[in-house]
Motif scaffolding. Sequence first.
Motif, short mmCIF file in Angstrom:
data_model
loop_
_atom_site.label_atom_id
_atom_site.label_comp_id
_atom_site.label_asym_id
_atom_site.label_seq_id
_atom_site.Cartn_x
_atom_site.Cartn_y
_atom_site.Cartn_z
N ILE A 4 18.03 -58.64 -44.60
CA ILE A 4 16.98 -57.87 -43.57
C ILE A 4 16.33 -59.35 -43.36
CG2 ILE A 4 14.92 -56.46 -43.44
CD1 ILE A 4 16.47 -54.71 -45.62
N LEU A 5 15.93 -59.52 -42.24
CA LEU A 5 15.15 -60.69 -41.99
C LEU A 5 13.55 -60.48 -41.39
CD1 LEU A 5 17.65 -62.68 -40.00
CD2 LEU A 5 17.39 -62.42 -42.49
N LEU A 6 12.71 -60.62 -42.06
CA LEU A 6 11.36 -60.22 -41.83
C LEU A 6 10.41 -61.71 -41.62
CD1 LEU A 6 8.95 -58.29 -41.63
CD2 LEU A 6 8.79 -58.24 -44.17
N ALA A 7 10.02 -61.68 -40.32
CA ALA A 7 9.14 -62.64 -39.85
C ALA A 7 7.66 -62.41 -39.83
CB ALA A 7 9.58 -63.18 -38.15
N THR A 8 6.82 -62.88 -40.62
CA THR A 8 5.43 -62.66 -40.76
C THR A 8 4.51 -63.58 -40.05
OG1 THR A 8 5.38 -63.51 -42.83
CG2 THR A 8 6.01 -61.29 -42.98
N PHE A 9 3.37 -62.79 -39.85
CA PHE A 9 2.27 -63.69 -39.46
C PHE A 9 0.95 -62.76 -39.46
CE2 PHE A 9 -0.61 -65.37 -36.31
CZ PHE A 9 -0.78 -66.81 -36.66
N ASN A 10 -0.11 -62.99 -40.40
CA ASN A 10 -1.32 -62.39 -40.46
C ASN A 10 -1.01 -60.99 -40.11
OD1 ASN A 10 -2.72 -64.76 -40.61
ND2 ASN A 10 -3.32 -64.87 -38.46
N ASP A 29 22.01 -51.76 -50.95
CA ASP A 29 22.60 -53.02 -51.05
C ASP A 29 22.04 -53.88 -49.84
OD1 ASP A 29 24.40 -54.86 -51.83
OD2 ASP A 29 26.11 -54.18 -50.74
N TRP A 30 20.79 -54.47 -50.05
CA TRP A 30 20.16 -55.41 -49.29
C TRP A 30 19.40 -56.61 -49.86
CZ3 TRP A 30 15.22 -55.22 -50.36
CH2 TRP A 30 14.61 -54.25 -50.85
N ARG A 31 19.35 -57.38 -49.27
CA ARG A 31 18.51 -58.44 -49.59
C ARG A 31 17.30 -58.81 -48.34
NH1 ARG A 31 20.53 -64.88 -50.03
NH2 ARG A 31 21.26 -63.99 -48.03
N LEU A 32 15.91 -58.92 -48.66
CA LEU A 32 14.89 -59.16 -47.95
C LEU A 32 14.37 -60.59 -47.85
CD1 LEU A 32 12.93 -57.95 -45.78
CD2 LEU A 32 11.28 -57.44 -47.76
N ILE A 33 14.81 -61.19 -46.64
CA ILE A 33 14.46 -62.62 -46.70
C ILE A 33 13.04 -62.85 -45.64
CG2 ILE A 33 15.16 -65.05 -46.16
CD1 ILE A 33 18.01 -63.95 -46.38
N ILE A 34 12.25 -63.32 -46.23
CA ILE A 34 10.70 -63.40 -45.42
C ILE A 34 10.49 -64.80 -45.30
CG2 ILE A 34 8.56 -62.77 -45.64
CD1 ILE A 34 9.15 -60.62 -47.59
N HIS A 35 10.19 -65.07 -43.93
CA HIS A 35 9.58 -66.46 -43.65
C HIS A 35 8.29 -66.02 -43.09
CE1 HIS A 35 8.95 -70.39 -41.51
NE2 HIS A 35 9.48 -70.80 -42.38
N LEU A 74 14.74 -66.57 -35.63
CA LEU A 74 15.81 -67.52 -35.26
C LEU A 74 16.00 -68.47 -36.54
CD1 LEU A 74 15.86 -68.48 -31.48
CD2 LEU A 74 17.45 -66.66 -32.51
N HIS A 75 14.86 -68.93 -36.80
CA HIS A 75 15.01 -69.60 -38.07
C HIS A 75 15.44 -69.01 -39.46
CE1 HIS A 75 13.74 -72.74 -40.99
NE2 HIS A 75 12.99 -72.13 -41.63
N ALA A 80 20.51 -66.51 -42.94
CA ALA A 80 21.32 -65.16 -43.57
C ALA A 80 22.81 -65.41 -43.89
CB ALA A 80 21.38 -64.27 -42.29
N THR A 81 23.02 -65.12 -45.03
CA THR A 81 24.52 -65.29 -45.44
C THR A 81 25.40 -64.06 -45.85
OG1 THR A 81 23.78 -65.10 -47.63
CG2 THR A 81 24.01 -67.38 -46.63
N SER A 82 25.03 -62.84 -45.64
CA SER A 82 25.41 -61.55 -45.76
C SER A 82 26.28 -61.32 -44.56
CB SER A 82 24.38 -60.37 -45.96
OG SER A 82 23.76 -60.98 -47.44
N ASP A 83 27.34 -60.24 -44.87
CA ASP A 83 28.11 -59.90 -43.71
C ASP A 83 27.42 -58.89 -42.68
OD1 ASP A 83 30.21 -60.74 -45.05
OD2 ASP A 83 30.71 -58.83 -46.37
N TYR A 84 26.08 -58.56 -42.95
CA TYR A 84 25.33 -57.62 -41.86
C TYR A 84 23.92 -58.35 -42.00
CZ TYR A 84 29.61 -54.82 -42.13
OH TYR A 84 30.91 -54.34 -42.04
N VAL A 85 23.26 -58.30 -40.80
CA VAL A 85 21.77 -58.84 -40.76
C VAL A 85 21.29 -57.73 -39.72
CG1 VAL A 85 20.60 -60.45 -39.73
CG2 VAL A 85 22.45 -61.11 -41.10
N ILE A 86 19.80 -57.57 -39.97
CA ILE A 86 19.05 -56.79 -39.17
C ILE A 86 17.73 -57.62 -39.12
CG2 ILE A 86 18.29 -55.36 -41.18
CD1 ILE A 86 18.20 -52.97 -38.95
#
Length: 298
Positions: A4-10, A29-35, A74-75, A80-86
Motif C-alpha cells: 500500500i503506497l501512501l503519499a503524504t503532505f500536511n 497480508d499487506w505492507r504500508l509504505i509511506i513517503h 511514482l517515487h 514497491a516489491t510485492s506482487d500487488y500494489v495499491i
Amino acid sequence: MIDILLATFNGDKFIENQLLSILSQTNKDWRLIIHDDGSTDDTLLIVKKYQAIDTRIHLLDDQVVCRSAANNFLHLLKSATSDYVIFCDQDDIWFESKLQVLYDSIQSEIEAAAVYCNAYGYNGIHITSNQVSLFERNSLSNSLFLNSGVQGCSLLFNRALIDMLLDFPSFIVMHDHYITMGAVSFGKLKYIDLSLMLYRQHDQNVTGNIAVSFRDRIRRFFNRANPIIDRKHYEANKSFYNKFKDKFTLQQQDIFRAYLQFPELSFVQKVSTLIKYNFRMGNNRWILILKLLFKKTI
C-alpha cells in the motif's frame, strides 16, 4: 503480499482515520509504505506513532522532495516489491473489505492486470454521492477521452503490470492516469461495481477535487472553459504513446494516432473519427458527440 503506497503532505487532520481503516482491513497480508513530501504539520508525528504500533508500516525517510502528489506516488512505486500494489490517499477512509475484494478479483491473473472499485463521495459529515466514478473503461477507445485515470486509491495492480511501467515516459500528468493507460494498453482492467471507501472531498485535497453531485457534474459538462481534451492529459497520452509505441499492436497505434490528430480535424472529420474508432466516454459515444456541439476541442 500487497504494498500500500501512501503519499503524504500536511495531512494531519485526516491521516489518522485513514491509518485506522487500513489497520482494520480483513486482508492482513499487506505492507504500508509511506513517503512524506515535506509536511510542516503533525503528519509525520502521527505516522511515527502508528509505525511504532504496527511493524507493517514503513516510513521511506530518504529526504527526497517530490513537490507533487503524482511525483510522490511514482517515487513510492519504485520502492514497491510485492506482487500487488495499491495507491492510498491520506484523507480517505477504506471499508474493511476493500483490499480483500480487490485482491480476490485479480489474484488469478497471470498477465498484466489491474482492478478498481468505486467510492462514496464524502464531505466529512455525510455521503454526497453513491458513486464517484461514473464511467467504466477497459480499452484505449473508451479511456483516451476521459481526461483522467481510474481513481488511484481504488486501483490494485499486479507485478506484471508494474514491471512494464517502471521506465517512465518524459511526462506523466498523474500517477493513476499512467497506470490506467498501462492497464488498458498492455493488460486487463477490471471493474468491481461496489463502493468500497469514502472519498473525502475538501478544500485541501492533494490529488484534486472532482464533481460528485449531479448539479456539479451538469455544470461542469456545459462549462465551455472545460475542453473536450484536457491539454495536460493530451500531452501525457502523447508522451505515453511515444515511449511505448513499439509495444502497441497496429490497431492500438491507429487508435492513438487518431486521438492525437483529433484536435486538428474539422467538425465532420471529428464525428467520423469518433464513429470509426468507436471512441467513447466509458460506454457512451453520444456524450462525446454532444460535447462537440458545446465545447472547444483542446
